[in-house]
Design an enzyme around this catalytic site. Structure first.
Site, PDB file in Angstrom:
ATOM      1  N   ASN A  60       0.079 -10.402   2.211  1.00 14.39           N
ATOM      2  CA  ASN A  60      -0.789  -9.311   2.659  1.00 14.39           C
ATOM      3  C   ASN A  60      -0.182  -8.005   2.157  1.00 14.39           C
ATOM      4  O   ASN A  60       0.858  -7.582   2.646  1.00 14.39           O
ATOM      5  CB  ASN A  60      -0.849  -9.340   4.197  1.00 14.39           C
ATOM      6  CG  ASN A  60      -1.561  -8.145   4.787  1.00 14.39           C
ATOM      7  OD1 ASN A  60      -2.232  -7.387   4.085  1.00 14.39           O
ATOM      8  ND2 ASN A  60      -1.432  -7.975   6.100  1.00 14.39           N
ATOM      9  N   LYS A  88      -1.397  -5.102   2.492  1.00 11.46           N
ATOM     10  CA  LYS A  88      -1.729  -3.975   3.369  1.00 11.46           C
ATOM     11  C   LYS A  88      -2.225  -2.793   2.527  1.00 11.46           C
ATOM     12  O   LYS A  88      -2.888  -3.008   1.517  1.00 11.46           O
ATOM     13  CB  LYS A  88      -0.529  -3.611   4.252  1.00 11.46           C
ATOM     14  CG  LYS A  88       0.025  -4.855   4.975  1.00 11.46           C
ATOM     15  CD  LYS A  88       1.052  -4.550   6.014  1.00 11.46           C
ATOM     16  CE  LYS A  88       1.521  -5.856   6.670  1.00 11.46           C
ATOM     17  NZ  LYS A  88       2.458  -5.633   7.754  1.00 11.46           N
ATOM     18  N   HIS A 120      -5.463  -8.700  12.311  1.00 11.63           N
ATOM     19  CA  HIS A 120      -4.052  -8.327  12.157  1.00 11.63           C
ATOM     20  C   HIS A 120      -3.696  -7.300  13.231  1.00 11.63           C
ATOM     21  O   HIS A 120      -4.526  -6.454  13.585  1.00 11.63           O
ATOM     22  CB  HIS A 120      -3.828  -7.749  10.760  1.00 11.63           C
ATOM     23  CG  HIS A 120      -2.380  -7.583  10.437  1.00 11.63           C
ATOM     24  ND1 HIS A 120      -1.644  -6.538  10.928  1.00 11.63           N
ATOM     25  CD2 HIS A 120      -1.526  -8.350   9.726  1.00 11.63           C
ATOM     26  CE1 HIS A 120      -0.391  -6.665  10.517  1.00 11.63           C
ATOM     27  NE2 HIS A 120      -0.300  -7.758   9.775  1.00 11.63           N
ATOM     28  N   GLU A 178      -2.119  -4.668  13.120  1.00  7.48           N
ATOM     29  CA  GLU A 178      -2.318  -3.281  12.695  1.00  7.48           C
ATOM     30  C   GLU A 178      -3.784  -2.873  12.832  1.00  7.48           C
ATOM     31  O   GLU A 178      -4.094  -1.731  13.154  1.00  7.48           O
ATOM     32  CB  GLU A 178      -1.803  -3.101  11.253  1.00  7.48           C
ATOM     33  CG  GLU A 178      -0.275  -3.165  11.223  1.00  7.48           C
ATOM     34  CD  GLU A 178       0.329  -3.661   9.931  1.00  7.48           C
ATOM     35  OE1 GLU A 178      -0.377  -3.725   8.907  1.00  7.48           O
ATOM     36  OE2 GLU A 178       1.534  -4.001   9.957  1.00  7.48           O
ATOM     37  N   GLU A 185       1.820 -14.033  14.637  1.00  5.44           N
ATOM     38  CA  GLU A 185       2.619 -12.897  14.192  1.00  5.44           C
ATOM     39  C   GLU A 185       3.054 -12.059  15.397  1.00  5.44           C
ATOM     40  O   GLU A 185       2.294 -11.185  15.849  1.00  5.44           O
ATOM     41  CB  GLU A 185       1.799 -12.006  13.257  1.00  5.44           C
ATOM     42  CG  GLU A 185       1.309 -12.710  12.009  1.00  5.44           C
ATOM     43  CD  GLU A 185       1.116 -11.720  10.867  1.00  5.44           C
ATOM     44  OE1 GLU A 185       1.764 -11.890   9.846  1.00  5.44           O
ATOM     45  OE2 GLU A 185       0.352 -10.758  11.034  1.00  5.44           O
ATOM     46  N   GLY A 204       7.425  -6.165  10.023  1.00  3.22           N
ATOM     47  CA  GLY A 204       8.014  -5.021   9.323  1.00  3.22           C
ATOM     48  C   GLY A 204       9.296  -4.505   9.939  1.00  3.22           C
ATOM     49  O   GLY A 204       9.749  -3.409   9.609  1.00  3.22           O
ATOM     50  N   SER A 209       8.353 -10.455   9.178  1.00  2.00           N
ATOM     51  CA  SER A 209       9.675 -10.397   8.545  1.00  2.00           C
ATOM     52  C   SER A 209      10.108 -11.702   7.885  1.00  2.00           C
ATOM     53  O   SER A 209      11.293 -12.041   7.898  1.00  2.00           O
ATOM     54  CB  SER A 209      10.724  -9.903   9.551  1.00  2.00           C
ATOM     55  OG  SER A 209      10.424  -8.575   9.950  1.00  2.00           O
TER      56      SER A 209
END
Ligand code: PGA
Length: 249
Positions: A9, A11, A93, A95, A163, A169, A209
């Protein structure tokens, strides 16, 4: 047997020059038993699809609208992504959930659109650090599973990505036991809801990660069928190590 899946991904990263990384991946002697997916930003999708057309690398979208067409300025539909070459679309996701106030019901509606267009939805879910520390992880995941997956899911049109938000991240990764506990739980819930046939055929990815140096350990965990990788998918050399680790398990 579930096919393994290494999904990247990108992003909101990537300009035309970044396609050199995809070109490297597409030209690699790739395998065999592992599906490879790169989800670039929508601006690069059709160029990415053309570049990877004769390779084992699939391309996908990072989100879509729940409607197929209409007056939704700035949005992109599943059908448009398919038209640009997407085979899979990431949905839900964390985010998107955080930045765009997406809740399970929105994600479920988007997943219906993805299924209708004949593509595969990679539906993401995961707990926050506070939820983990309060020992609520499985309740949260159970709720997200029930709320965000449509009833007509199958092993072909659905992939689930676990996730943990606190691992995305950050360089922090759950223990292998923690990953295994959640993946086993997701598998059991899918089997209970959809029956053993469908429940066992849905691929489960771990994300958060995943790096070249921890991928092999993560892939050794039961019910981990691959990874959804952010940062380490931006460089072909890093992502290739992750693909090879998955292929070797
Ligand atoms: P990360 O992102 O690999 O950079 O932690 C994972 C993701 O958000 O899918």
């Amino acid at each position: 047997m579930r096919r393994k899946l290494a999904a990247g991904n990108w992003k909101m990263n990537g300009l035309g020059s970044s396609l050199a990384e995809l070109e490297t991946l597409s030209k690699a002697e790739n395998t065999r038993q592992t599906d490879i997916l790169i989800c670039p930003p929508a601006t690069l999708l059709s160029r990415a699809a053309a570049m990877s057309a004769d390779s084992q690398v699939m391309v996908g979208g990072q989100d879509c609208h729940a409607a197929i067409t209409g007056a939704h300025t700035g949005d992109i539909s599943a059908e448009m992504l398919r038209d640009a070459g997407a085979e899979m679309i990431i949905l839900g996701h964390s985010e998107r959930r955080a930045d765009h106030n997406e809740f399970d019901e929105h994600i479920r509606a988007k997943a219906r659109a993805v299924f209708e267009t004949g593509l595969t939805a990679v539906i993401c879910m995961g707990e926050s650090l506070a939820e983990r520390e309060a020992d609520n992880t499985l309740d949260i995941i159970g709720g997200q599973l029930a709320g965000s997956i449509p009833d007509n899911a199958t092993g072909e049109n659905l992939v689930v990505a676990y996730e943990p938000i606190w691992a995305i991240g950050t360089g922090k990764v759950p223990t292998l036991a923690q990953i295994g506990e959640v993946h086993d739980f997701i598998r059991a819930r899918l089997e209970r809801r959809f029956g053993a046939g469908v429940g066992r055929s849905v691929r489960l990815l771990y994300g958060g990660s995943v790096k070249p140096d921890n991928a092999a350990d993560i892939f050794s965990v039961s019910n981990v069928d691959g990874a959804l990788v952010g940062g380490a998918s931006l460089k072909a050399a890093d992502f290739q190590v992750i693909i090879d680790a998955l292929d070797a398990t």
